[in-house]
Motif scaffolding. Structure first.
Motif, PDB file in Angstrom:
ATOM      1  N   UNK A  94     -35.201  69.294  66.632  1.00 43.97           N
ATOM      2  CA  UNK A  94     -36.443  70.023  66.906  1.00 43.97           C
ATOM      3  C   UNK A  94     -37.130  70.423  65.601  1.00 43.97           C
ATOM      4  N   UNK A  95     -38.360  70.908  65.710  1.00 43.64           N
ATOM      5  CA  UNK A  95     -39.087  71.379  64.524  1.00 43.64           C
ATOM      6  C   UNK A  95     -38.317  72.490  63.832  1.00 43.64           C
ATOM      7  N   UNK A  96     -38.313  72.429  62.522  1.00 45.54           N
ATOM      8  CA  UNK A  96     -37.684  73.468  61.712  1.00 45.54           C
ATOM      9  C   UNK A  96     -38.657  73.820  60.593  1.00 45.54           C
ATOM     10  N   UNK A  97     -38.912  75.109  60.423  1.00 48.00           N
ATOM     11  CA  UNK A  97     -39.746  75.588  59.328  1.00 48.00           C
ATOM     12  C   UNK A  97     -38.907  76.580  58.546  1.00 48.00           C
ATOM     13  N   UNK A  98     -38.931  76.461  57.219  1.00 42.42           N
ATOM     14  CA  UNK A  98     -38.080  77.340  56.437  1.00 42.42           C
ATOM     15  C   UNK A  98     -38.591  77.586  55.037  1.00 42.42           C
ATOM     16  N   UNK A  99     -37.884  78.436  54.348  1.00 43.38           N
ATOM     17  CA  UNK A  99     -38.168  78.786  52.966  1.00 43.38           C
ATOM     18  C   UNK A  99     -36.946  78.418  52.140  1.00 43.38           C
ATOM     19  N   UNK A 100     -37.175  77.744  51.017  1.00 45.03           N
ATOM     20  CA  UNK A 100     -36.077  77.346  50.141  1.00 45.03           C
ATOM     21  C   UNK A 100     -36.328  77.944  48.763  1.00 45.03           C
ATOM     22  N   UNK A 101     -35.323  78.595  48.218  1.00 36.26           N
ATOM     23  CA  UNK A 101     -35.393  79.171  46.878  1.00 36.26           C
ATOM     24  C   UNK A 101     -34.220  78.623  46.076  1.00 36.26           C
ATOM     25  N   UNK A 102     -34.514  78.052  44.921  1.00 41.06           N
ATOM     26  CA  UNK A 102     -33.471  77.543  44.021  1.00 41.06           C
ATOM     27  C   UNK A 102     -33.625  78.241  42.685  1.00 41.06           C
ATOM     28  N   UNK A 103     -32.519  78.691  42.119  1.00 38.34           N
ATOM     29  CA  UNK A 103     -32.533  79.368  40.833  1.00 38.34           C
ATOM     30  C   UNK A 103     -31.653  78.573  39.860  1.00 38.34           C
ATOM     31  N   UNK A 104     -32.189  78.282  38.687  1.00 40.09           N
ATOM     32  CA  UNK A 104     -31.414  77.580  37.657  1.00 40.09           C
ATOM     33  C   UNK A 104     -30.927  78.600  36.636  1.00 40.09           C
ATOM     34  N   UNK A 105     -29.703  78.469  36.218  1.00 34.75           N
ATOM     35  CA  UNK A 105     -29.159  79.359  35.192  1.00 34.75           C
ATOM     36  C   UNK A 105     -28.271  78.608  34.247  1.00 34.75           C
TER      37      UNK A 105
END
Length: 108
Positions: free
Chosen positions: A97-108
């Motif tokens: 089904x449809x999926x809507x989301x937020x993705x956050x990636x942090x580089x360290x």
């Protein structure tokens, strides 16, 4: 048939849109007319910002909530019907089904 579009500018903003079209297809290995699935068009998208610290993006998969069967998961085939089965049950995969989301990636 599938296609996609990617764009990224120097400030770090980016976008991606992709689509995949599948024409009518049989949902059984015997190609029985009653098991002919409808054509489907799956569209995915992503828009966000990328920086030295990482990135943040909003994404959507199966934007138009297309529903349909995809290829069967063949474990065995019922010889009388030609329908793929898994543990003696008809076994097909369907579109997510449809999926809507937020993705956050942090580089360290």
């Amino acid at each position: 048939l599938s296609m996609g579009f990617n764009y990224e500018d120097d400030s770090g903003f980016f976008t991606n849109v992709s689509g995949a079209y599948t024409s009518e297809q049989f949902a059984d290995v015997a190609n029985l007319p009653e098991n002919l699935g409808d054509p489907i068009m799956l569209v995915n998208g992503r828009i966000g910002y990328r920086a030295d610290w990482g990135e943040i993006a909003v994404f959507a998969n199966n934007v138009f909530n297309e529903r349909g069967l995809t290829r069967p998961l063949v474990s065995t085939v019922n010889p009388a019907t030609g329908v793929p089965t898994l543990n003696d049950q008809p076994s097909f995969t369907s579109t997510d089904p449809s999926v809507i989301g937020l993705q956050v990636s942090v580089m360290y």
